[in-house]
Design an enzyme around this catalytic site. Structure first.
Site, PDB file in Angstrom:
ATOM      1  N   PHE A 149       0.949  -1.253  -0.116  1.00 13.74           N
ATOM      2  CA  PHE A 149      -0.018  -0.076   0.010  1.00 13.74           C
ATOM      3  C   PHE A 149       1.023   1.496  -0.067  1.00 13.74           C
ATOM      4  CE2 PHE A 149      -2.318   3.491   1.796  1.00 13.74           C
ATOM      5  CZ  PHE A 149      -3.287   3.559   0.901  1.00 13.74           C
ATOM      6  N   ASP A 203       9.548   3.034   2.075  1.00 12.65           N
ATOM      7  CA  ASP A 203       8.302   3.705   2.317  1.00 12.65           C
ATOM      8  C   ASP A 203       7.915   3.472   3.841  1.00 12.65           C
ATOM      9  OD1 ASP A 203       5.663   4.696   2.778  1.00 12.65           O
ATOM     10  OD2 ASP A 203       4.790   3.842   1.103  1.00 12.65           O
ATOM     11  N   LYS A 215       2.504  11.081   7.262  1.00 18.67           N
ATOM     12  CA  LYS A 215       1.581  10.541   8.339  1.00 18.67           C
ATOM     13  C   LYS A 215       2.177  11.453   9.574  1.00 18.67           C
ATOM     14  CE  LYS A 215      -1.082   6.811   6.888  1.00 18.67           C
ATOM     15  NZ  LYS A 215      -0.537   6.017   5.814  1.00 18.67           N
TER      16      LYS A 215
HETATM   17  C1  LIG Z   1      -0.775   5.982   4.266  1.00 19.72           C
HETATM   18  C2  LIG Z   1       0.259   5.558   3.490  1.00 19.72           C
HETATM   19  C3  LIG Z   1       0.687   6.124   2.124  1.00 19.72           C
HETATM   20  C4  LIG Z   1      -0.159   7.083   1.581  1.00 19.72           C
HETATM   21  O1  LIG Z   1      -0.213   8.360   2.392  1.00 19.72           O
HETATM   22  P1  LIG Z   1      -1.425   9.469   1.964  1.00 19.72           P
HETATM   23  O2  LIG Z   1      -0.935  10.640   2.995  1.00 19.72           O
HETATM   24  O3  LIG Z   1      -2.700   8.798   2.582  1.00 19.72           O
HETATM   25  O4  LIG Z   1      -1.365   9.857   0.825  1.00 19.72           O
HETATM   26  C5  LIG Z   1       1.600   5.611   1.639  1.00 19.72           C
HETATM   27  N1  LIG Z   1       2.526   4.555   2.190  1.00 19.72           N
HETATM   28  C6  LIG Z   1       2.098   3.942   3.196  1.00 19.72           C
HETATM   29  C7  LIG Z   1       3.019   2.791   3.530  1.00 19.72           C
HETATM   30  C8  LIG Z   1       1.289   4.600   4.044  1.00 19.72           C
HETATM   31  O5  LIG Z   1       0.855   3.778   5.136  1.00 19.72           O
END
Ligand SMILES: *Cc1c(COP(=O)(O)O)cnc(C)c1O
Length: 415
Positions: free
Chosen positions: A152, A237, A266
């Site tokens: 994700f 990520d 986040k």
């Molecule tokens: C939440 C998340 C995203 C996307 O972040 P947004 O601020 O919602 O665009 C990307 N990668 C990971 C691992 C995430 O948990």
């Protein structure tokens, strides 16, 4: 208890009216739990009727430092009175210090400021491709990026192009080409997928949305070794796993692995506003020259001030220590509860994915019952419930949350 007979009088409560408005006037991209939050502090949410709930989700880790952390709020308030937005047409007095402090925290050279997590991912994809053409010598238009099954990375068209989640992916084509998917945690498969056109491997060090999936020991180190050997960038990520959640500043730190690019988001915004960044070595990020990438809001002074407060908290090591200590108790408590109906418990630090025995019910049902016991948590992918309380949660609050989960599991088994 004396509940008003809503259906008989035809008079909806304030909370029901607010839910109805949200459902009538917003696109149905979520199916929220039936709680209407009006206030929050620390690890506690308060609904419009004054009921309190323990927050065991923390905005999917956007609220690692809790709701209304005094240092974050003070920085935001002070900055609100000074200047909030400048655009990058001029310098502002927060971006430089924010970038320096973030790079010092992570031992990196430079950062690219963006807003949402998905933008950080998109930015890293652009940087990796450009680096591939300009530094690695990949033939024009041929760059490929290896990603993991179950990933994700956000919701943009390019990012959902390489999602294997049917809901996230279906009917959003035509899709962006150039991505190769390998099973998460399988080093041999990843190594076999690298070609001379591979510019990057993009991974979550721990897959959050997939259910807090921790790869086998040595996997990340193996990925680092083979990407380094083959001249491929490793892009971590850490948008959900980073900034203290796992008990270290970055989840990669547990494996002694240094990525070429880190994606943060986040919690970087302190629960106040969206702040994201790509952080890495100058050799890679310097492929971007003026005019080649940008963002109207990225690097704005309010984001800089809030980001500095967040980096300041992490620089003390306190949130990481809290995540380790509370995380130990969380995982010990979950191990005790497992015989009541958990088929799996995964995670690291103050972060867990638990699988509810399907004979008891679904993850969603578990979360609905948790609400009735005063705890907010969120299901992901059917049977899994993700637990990620704010790192500021007290011992007593954590025990209360675990007790509520125990009561819910007993209730589901007794049905
Ligand atoms: C939440 C998340 C995203 C996307 O972040 P947004 O601020 O919602 O665009 C990307 N990668 C990971 C691992 C995430 O948990």
């Amino acid at each position: 208890m004396n509940h008003a007979p809503v259906q008989c009088t035809g008079r909806a409560t304030a909370s029901q009216e607010l839910v109805a408005a949200a459902e009538r006037y917003t696109a149905r991209t979520y199916s929220p739990l039936e709680v209407v939050v009006a206030r929050a502090h620390g690890a506690t949410l308060t609904d419009v009727e004054g009921h309190e709930y323990l927050d065991f989700l923390a905005g999917y880790s956007a609220l690692n430092f809790g709701h209304g952390h005094p240092a974050v709020l003070a920085a935001a308030r002070a900055q609100l009175e000074r200047v909030t937005l400048t655009s990058r047409a001029v310098h502002n007095d927060q971006l430089g210090p924010f970038a320096r402090e973030l790079c010092e925290l992570l031992g990196q050279d430079m950062m690219l400021p963006m807003n949402t997590g998905a933008e950080a991912v998109e930015s890293a994809i652009k940087v990796a491709r450009k680096w591939g053409y300009e530094r690695k010598g990949v033939a024009p238009g041929r760059a490929r990026i290896v990603v993991a099954a179950g990933n994700f990375h956000g919701r943009t068209t390019t990012v959902v192009s390489f999602s294997d989640d049917d809901d996230a992916h279906r009917n959003y084509g035509p899709y962006t080409p150039g991505f190769d998917t390998v099973p998460f945690g399988d080093l041999a498969a990843l190594e076999a997928a690298l070609t001379e056109d591979t510019v990057a491997v993009l991974l979550e060090p721990i897959q959050g949305e997939a259910g807090v999936i921790v790869p086998p020991p040595g996997y990340l180190a193996g990925v680092r070794r083979c990407t380094a050997e083959r001249g491929v960038l490793l892009v971590a990520d850490e948008i959900q796993s980073g900034l203290g959640r796992t008990g270290r500043t970055l989840a990669c730190d547990h494996e002694g692995v240094e990525a070429d690019l880190y994606l943060l988001g986040k919690a970087l915004g302190g629960g106040v506003l969206p702040v994201s960044a790509v952080v890495g070595r100058a050799e890679v990020l310097s492929v971007l020259r003026p005019g080649q990438h940008g963002s109207t809001f990225g690097g704005n002074p309010l984001a800089g001030a809030v980001g500095r407060a967040v980096v300041g908290l992490l620089a003390t090591g306190e949130p990481q220590r809290a995540a380790r200590e509370r995380g130990e108790r969380l995982h010990a408590g979950l191990a005790e509860l497992a015989p009541l109906g958990l088929t799996a418990v995964r995670g690291r630090g103050l972060w867990a994915g638990i699988d509810i025995d399907p004979r008891l019910g679904t993850g969603r049902e578990c979360c609905e019952r948790l609400v009735a016991h005063g705890v907010i948590a969120k299901d992901t992918h059917g049977a899994t419930v993700r637990l990620s309380p704010p790192l500021v949660i007290t011992e007593e609050e954590l025990e209360r949350g675990l007790a509520a989960l125990g009561a819910v599991l007993r209730g589901m088994a007794a049905r």
